[in-house]
Scaffold this motif. Structure first.
Motif, PDB file in Angstrom:
ATOM      1  N   LYS A 123       0.849  -1.195   0.000  1.00 11.00           N
ATOM      2  CA  LYS A 123       0.000   0.000   0.000  1.00 11.00           C
ATOM      3  C   LYS A 123       0.879   1.238   0.000  1.00 11.00           C
ATOM      4  O   LYS A 123       1.848   1.330   0.737  1.00 11.00           O
TER       5      LYS A 123
ATOM      6  N   PRO B  86       1.359   5.484   0.493  1.00  9.94           N
ATOM      7  CA  PRO B  86       0.808   6.455   1.442  1.00  9.94           C
ATOM      8  C   PRO B  86      -0.325   7.282   0.823  1.00  9.94           C
ATOM      9  O   PRO B  86      -0.370   7.472  -0.393  1.00  9.94           O
ATOM     10  N   THR B  87      -1.204   7.745   1.669  1.00  9.30           N
ATOM     11  CA  THR B  87      -2.303   8.618   1.256  1.00  9.30           C
ATOM     12  C   THR B  87      -2.237   9.893   2.095  1.00  9.30           C
ATOM     13  O   THR B  87      -1.384  10.029   2.967  1.00  9.30           O
TER      14      THR B  87
ATOM     15  N   LYS C 206      -4.314  10.786   4.387  1.00  6.45           N
ATOM     16  CA  LYS C 206      -4.668  10.454   5.771  1.00  6.45           C
ATOM     17  C   LYS C 206      -3.624   9.560   6.442  1.00  6.45           C
ATOM     18  O   LYS C 206      -3.403   9.659   7.638  1.00  6.45           O
ATOM     19  N   ASP C 207      -3.008   8.681   5.660  1.00  6.61           N
ATOM     20  CA  ASP C 207      -2.039   7.733   6.212  1.00  6.61           C
ATOM     21  C   ASP C 207      -0.712   7.872   5.460  1.00  6.61           C
ATOM     22  O   ASP C 207      -0.584   7.406   4.334  1.00  6.61           O
ATOM     23  N   PRO C 208       0.318   8.497   6.051  1.00  7.10           N
ATOM     24  CA  PRO C 208       1.575   8.759   5.343  1.00  7.10           C
ATOM     25  C   PRO C 208       2.546   7.581   5.308  1.00  7.10           C
ATOM     26  O   PRO C 208       3.700   7.753   4.943  1.00  7.10           O
ATOM     27  N   TYR C 209       2.110   6.386   5.653  1.00  9.39           N
ATOM     28  CA  TYR C 209       3.003   5.234   5.744  1.00  9.39           C
ATOM     29  C   TYR C 209       2.798   4.269   4.593  1.00  9.39           C
ATOM     30  O   TYR C 209       1.679   4.068   4.117  1.00  9.39           O
ATOM     31  N   TYR C 210       3.902   3.635   4.169  1.00 17.06           N
ATOM     32  CA  TYR C 210       3.853   2.540   3.215  1.00 17.06           C
ATOM     33  C   TYR C 210       3.571   1.267   3.995  1.00 17.06           C
ATOM     34  O   TYR C 210       4.069   1.094   5.100  1.00 17.06           O
ATOM     35  N   LYS C 211       2.799   0.365   3.402  1.00 12.94           N
ATOM     36  CA  LYS C 211       2.615  -0.960   3.986  1.00 12.94           C
ATOM     37  C   LYS C 211       3.424  -1.920   3.119  1.00 12.94           C
ATOM     38  O   LYS C 211       3.195  -2.023   1.915  1.00 12.94           O
TER      39      LYS C 211
ATOM     40  N   PHE D 247       4.474  -1.055   8.646  1.00 16.42           N
ATOM     41  CA  PHE D 247       4.061   0.258   8.176  1.00 16.42           C
ATOM     42  C   PHE D 247       5.234   1.192   8.433  1.00 16.42           C
ATOM     43  O   PHE D 247       5.648   1.360   9.572  1.00 16.42           O
TER      44      PHE D 247
ATOM     45  N   LYS E 279       7.833   4.752   6.769  1.00 14.76           N
ATOM     46  CA  LYS E 279       8.097   5.820   5.802  1.00 14.76           C
ATOM     47  C   LYS E 279       9.455   5.617   5.146  1.00 14.76           C
ATOM     48  O   LYS E 279       9.758   6.236   4.141  1.00 14.76           O
TER      49      LYS E 279
END
Length: 186
Positions: A66, A68-69, A71-76, A90, A92
């Protein structure tokens, strides 16, 4: 009727024989160790596995699950090798794209990614599980296939560890752009 059945039988046998023939491999579908190695590195991202967000972080190959968006600045991500193999995280601290250093123009101070194992075999897929960020300190030995690197530990480390690495074990970091962490007082 006999002729029709025999003709049909001959056609079936001819199609069966034609289908069983060994197909010639297209010259465009050839594969070799270098292509397999590059494909492995280009189809995955490098994510920090240990010491996340530090200059001396240990990176391993991971699958990007996933982006980042707002709302959520983290990569999954899910690690595919290394000490964190199979772990979902999760973070950055992700390096999205790299390129081989071979043949590229590199200057002193460029931040690169170096294979921890530094194998002499150029395309050893078994040893792609540990990578570190490094800063190019000298390009004097590039004609011999070696580049000199520094490994700073923090922004105040002016006497970092130094090491030579084979060119095939060093990669340009193209995305995101990364600068040297050290702040020089000149």
């Amino acid at each position: 009727m006999k002729k029709l059945v025999s003709l049909l039988l001959i056609c079936c046998v001819a199609f069966a024989v034609a289908g069983c023939r060994h197909k010639k491999e297209s010259p465009y579908n050839r594969t070799d160790d270098k292509q397999d190695y590059e494909r492995l590195l280009n189809t995955h991202v490098f994510a920090a596995c240990q010491n996340i967000m530090k200059p001396y972080a240990l990176y391993s190959l991971a699958t990007l699950n996933k982006r980042p968006t707002e709302k959520d600045p983290y990569y999954k991500i899910t690690f595919v090798n290394g000490p964190c193999k199979g772990k979902v995280l999760f973070t950055k601290d992700v390096i999205l794209k790299t390129e081989p250093l071979e043949g590229g123009a590199v200057t002193k101070g460029t931040v690169v990614l170096r294979n921890y194992w530094n194998p002499s075999n150029p395309y050893d897929k078994e040893k792609t599980d540990r990578w570190h960020k490094a800063v190019v300190s000298s390009t004097a030995r590039m004609d011999k296939g070696i580049i000199d690197l520094e490994f700073p530990r923090d922004k105040n480390d002016f006497m970092p560890a130094r090491e030579g690495a084979y060119l095939h074990n060093v990669r340009f970091i193209t995305q995101p752009e990364i600068k040297d962490v050290r702040t020089f007082l000149f």
